[in-house]
Design an enzyme around this catalytic site. Structure first.
Site, PDB file in Angstrom:
ATOM      1  N   ASP A  99       4.811 -21.921  11.083  1.00 42.38           N
ATOM      2  CA  ASP A  99       4.305 -20.634  11.555  1.00 42.38           C
ATOM      3  C   ASP A  99       4.485 -19.559  10.483  1.00 42.38           C
ATOM      4  OD1 ASP A  99       7.090 -20.715  11.758  1.00 42.38           O
ATOM      5  OD2 ASP A  99       7.179 -20.028  13.830  1.00 42.38           O
ATOM      6  N   ASP A 102       9.746 -17.519   5.401  1.00 39.03           N
ATOM      7  CA  ASP A 102      10.499 -16.279   5.198  1.00 39.03           C
ATOM      8  C   ASP A 102      11.396 -16.457   3.962  1.00 39.03           C
ATOM      9  OD1 ASP A 102      11.714 -13.819   5.781  1.00 39.03           O
ATOM     10  OD2 ASP A 102      13.004 -14.634   7.322  1.00 39.03           O
ATOM     11  N   PHE A 151       9.431  -8.100  11.010  1.00 38.59           N
ATOM     12  CA  PHE A 151       9.682  -9.155  11.984  1.00 38.59           C
ATOM     13  C   PHE A 151       8.526  -9.170  12.982  1.00 38.59           C
ATOM     14  CE2 PHE A 151      11.433 -11.677  15.348  1.00 38.59           C
ATOM     15  CZ  PHE A 151      12.083 -12.670  14.627  1.00 38.59           C
TER      16      PHE A 151
HETATM   17  P1  IMP Z   1      12.993 -19.407   6.636  1.00 43.16           P
HETATM   18  O1  IMP Z   1      13.816 -20.655   6.633  1.00 43.16           O
HETATM   19  O2  IMP Z   1      13.820 -18.190   6.347  1.00 43.16           O
HETATM   20  O3  IMP Z   1      11.776 -19.482   5.711  1.00 43.16           O
HETATM   21  O4  IMP Z   1      12.487 -19.104   8.073  1.00 43.16           O
HETATM   22  C1  IMP Z   1      11.880 -20.010   8.823  1.00 43.16           C
HETATM   23  C2  IMP Z   1      11.922 -19.677  10.291  1.00 43.16           C
HETATM   24  O5  IMP Z   1      12.486 -18.383  10.608  1.00 43.16           O
HETATM   25  C3  IMP Z   1      10.518 -19.609  10.785  1.00 43.16           C
HETATM   26  O6  IMP Z   1       9.969 -20.886  11.035  1.00 43.16           O
HETATM   27  C4  IMP Z   1      10.685 -18.776  12.034  1.00 43.16           C
HETATM   28  O7  IMP Z   1      11.087 -19.598  13.100  1.00 43.16           O
HETATM   29  C5  IMP Z   1      11.791 -17.814  11.697  1.00 43.16           C
HETATM   30  N1  IMP Z   1      11.225 -16.501  11.303  1.00 43.16           N
HETATM   31  C6  IMP Z   1      11.216 -15.944  10.078  1.00 43.16           C
HETATM   32  N2  IMP Z   1      10.609 -14.743  10.089  1.00 43.16           N
HETATM   33  C7  IMP Z   1      10.197 -14.548  11.362  1.00 43.16           C
HETATM   34  C8  IMP Z   1       9.482 -13.481  12.020  1.00 43.16           C
HETATM   35  O8  IMP Z   1       9.072 -12.466  11.443  1.00 43.16           O
HETATM   36  N3  IMP Z   1       9.251 -13.651  13.355  1.00 43.16           N
HETATM   37  C9  IMP Z   1       9.645 -14.752  14.052  1.00 43.16           C
HETATM   38  N4  IMP Z   1      10.316 -15.765  13.474  1.00 43.16           N
HETATM   39  C10 IMP Z   1      10.593 -15.669  12.145  1.00 43.16           C
HETATM   40 MG    MG Z   2       9.721 -21.892  12.811  1.00 44.79          MG
END
Ligand code: IMP
Ligand code: MG
Length: 175
Positions: A99, A102, A151
């Site tokens: 989805d 981040d 977010f």
């Molecule tokens: P990462 O490992 O930091 O890249 O983040 C991955 C997960 O964090 C995503 O698959 C989301 O589930 C959650 N996430 C990161 N940013 C957002 C946001 O803006 N809204 C909702 N979920 C987020």
């Molecule tokens: Mg996710």
């Protein structure tokens, strides 16, 4: 009840147009070969459901669930498997469907893990990308929208398991 402010960032029609465009690009790139879509639960479920209907190839769907320890709005970098795939990855064209990327820690972990299972090819696809938040150097192969450090919720994305059902992608602010 908490006071919430939800503002539309990406309206549903823009999402639909982009998802169709991504499906057409993916169809072209895989040229009718079988592709195993590895959908990262739960957030990517809605995106994957729409995307797969625009892919003209033999599509196989499977699901994986991981959890990154930490609070609801920030990632700690530690990833844990909640549900593994049912399908074997070996010798197949694999496309991970996320989805949002981040920090990039979740996708990096998944890539390393799936790579060790010897796929024929391994690519990544995300609806949303927040490159300003990266803690590891990773660039998804297919990106829908690049967004600022906000977010967001809706269209599968949650805040503490809420708002996944919203048809538009909205900015979530605690008031
Ligand atoms: P990462 O490992 O930091 O890249 O983040 C991955 C997960 O964090 C995503 O698959 C989301 O589930 C959650 N996430 C990161 N940013 C957002 C946001 O803006 N809204 C909702 N979920 C987020
Ligand atoms: Mg996710």
């Amino acid at each position: 009840m908490q006071q919430l402010d939800l503002r539309v960032l990406i309206p549903r029609q823009d999402i639909a147009d982009k998802v169709q465009e991504m499906g057409e690009i993916i169809s072209r790139d895989y040229g009718g070969q079988e592709v195993l879509l590895v959908v990262v639960l739960r957030g990517a479920a809605l995106f994957a459901a729409d995307l797969c209907r625009h892919i003209r190839a033999d599509v196989v769907l499977d699901f994986i669930a991981v959890s990154s320890y930490g609070s609801s709005t920030s990632s700690s970098g530690v990833v844990r498997f909640l549900k593994d795939l049912d399908e074997s990855v070996e010798g197949r064209h694999v496309l991970i469907i996320e989805d949002i990327v981040d920090t990039g820690l979740t996708l990096t972990y998944l890539l390393e893990n799936l790579k060790s299972r010897h796929p024929l090819s391994l690519r990544t696809c995300t609806l949303l990308d927040k490159p300003s938040c990266r803690r590891v150097n990773i660039r998804p192969d297919y990106v829908g929208f690049t967004i600022d450090d906000l977010f967001v919720v809706g269209y599968g994305l949650d805040w503490d398991q809420r708002y996944r059902h919203l048809p538009d992608i909205c900015i979530h602010q605690e008031g």
